[in-house]
Scaffold this motif. Structure first.
Motif, PDB file in Angstrom:
ATOM      1  N   ALA A  80       9.284   6.473  -9.678  1.00 50.92           N
ATOM      2  CA  ALA A  80       8.900   7.794  -9.185  1.00 50.92           C
ATOM      3  C   ALA A  80       7.548   7.784  -8.481  1.00 50.92           C
ATOM      4  N   CYS A  81       6.965   6.609  -8.320  1.00 48.34           N
ATOM      5  CA  CYS A  81       5.635   6.504  -7.720  1.00 48.34           C
ATOM      6  C   CYS A  81       5.670   6.938  -6.256  1.00 48.34           C
ATOM      7  N   PRO A  82       4.766   7.836  -5.840  1.00 41.53           N
ATOM      8  CA  PRO A  82       4.746   8.280  -4.438  1.00 41.53           C
ATOM      9  C   PRO A  82       4.229   7.206  -3.485  1.00 41.53           C
ATOM     10  N   THR A  83       3.534   6.206  -4.025  1.00 44.51           N
ATOM     11  CA  THR A  83       3.019   5.106  -3.204  1.00 44.51           C
ATOM     12  C   THR A  83       3.396   3.779  -3.860  1.00 44.51           C
ATOM     13  N   PRO A  84       4.658   3.388  -3.794  1.00 38.83           N
ATOM     14  CA  PRO A  84       5.120   2.176  -4.480  1.00 38.83           C
ATOM     15  C   PRO A  84       4.318   0.934  -4.087  1.00 38.83           C
ATOM     16  N   GLY A  85       3.880   0.210  -5.104  1.00 38.39           N
ATOM     17  CA  GLY A  85       3.180  -1.042  -4.866  1.00 38.39           C
ATOM     18  C   GLY A  85       1.689  -0.930  -4.654  1.00 38.39           C
ATOM     19  N   VAL A  86       1.144   0.288  -4.665  1.00 36.52           N
ATOM     20  CA  VAL A  86      -0.287   0.430  -4.394  1.00 36.52           C
ATOM     21  C   VAL A  86      -1.126  -0.274  -5.452  1.00 36.52           C
ATOM     22  N   CYS A  87      -0.632  -0.329  -6.693  1.00 37.25           N
ATOM     23  CA  CYS A  87      -1.398  -0.999  -7.748  1.00 37.25           C
ATOM     24  C   CYS A  87      -1.437  -2.507  -7.537  1.00 37.25           C
TER      25      CYS A  87
END
Length: 218
Positions: A37-44
């Motif tokens: 559900a992350c709005p910015t997948p992979g940002v971490c």
């Protein structure tokens, strides 16, 4: 301390990581936000402002072996990982000296639409520990990660003696790149062997200087 072959150490490392990953998943991740559900997948994984994940020699070999054995990756996709790692080393000026934890980068193991390419078999401890939580009380205690990384250190010591160190992940990938001539790693091995038996980047050092992956709060 009993010496281990690299193959035996890799098997133990995988068991240790699997147990650690299962504990985090079962005990803590139910309270975390879903990555789907992350709005910015992979940002971490890719935000070069804060990612500074370090790994050891044994973990780098485990990642290399995992990439080589992953059937969904083509030869071109595997080669792209090492090319991204080398590009990260050059772009972010990653190096082996000084306070390496002050160096940040975008992780070359992240693939859009797929995620972490070594999630199931060779994920670094900080990445296993990380998730996005709304409440600080739900966050896994840092002691779990430190304990896991101390075990990683012990396995490296049993396998390589003093010939290893904690280094930024992209840097280690370039050192174990199957297509490299091995000269850079050989040079570092000789350097490390002239030092004391335990590398200077110990658990105590990391506790003092590491940055944490972000925790979301209301």
């Amino acid at each position: 301390m009993k010496e281990l072959s690299e193959a035996a150490a890799l098997a133990r490392l995988q068991r240790e990581k699997r147990a650690y990953q299962s504990q985090i998943k079962l005990v803590y991740e139910p309270a975390a936000r879903s990555c789907r559900a992350c709005p910015t997948p992979g940002v971490c994984c890719t935000d070069a402002h804060f990612v500074n994940v370090h790994i050891t020699r044994l973990e780098a070999v485990a990642i290399r072996d995992t990439l080589a054995r992953t059937p969904r990756l083509t030869d071109a996709a595997r080669r792209a990982v090492y090319e991204r790692a080398r590009a990260a080393v050059n772009h972010y000026n990653l190096h082996t000296g000084g306070d390496t934890y002050a160096q940040t980068f975008s992780c070359p193991l992240f693939a859009p639409g797929v995620g972490c390419l070594v999630h199931a078999r060779a994920k670094p401890a900080p990445c296993i520990q990380h998730a996005c939580y709304d409440n600080w009380a739900d966050v896994p205690p840092a002691s779990l990660e430190w304990r896991a990384e101390r075990r990683v250190e012990q396995l490296n010591e049993q396998t390589y003696g003093a010939a290893w160190a904690w280094l930024p992940l992209p840097l280690w990938l370039t050192l174990v790149d199957p297509d490299s001539d091995g000269a850079d790693l050989s040079r570092l091995v000789q350097l490390w062997r002239t030092r004391r038996a335990v590398p200077t980047q110990t658990a105590a050092h990391r506790q003092a200087y590491r940055r944490s992956l972000p925790v979301l709060s209301r």
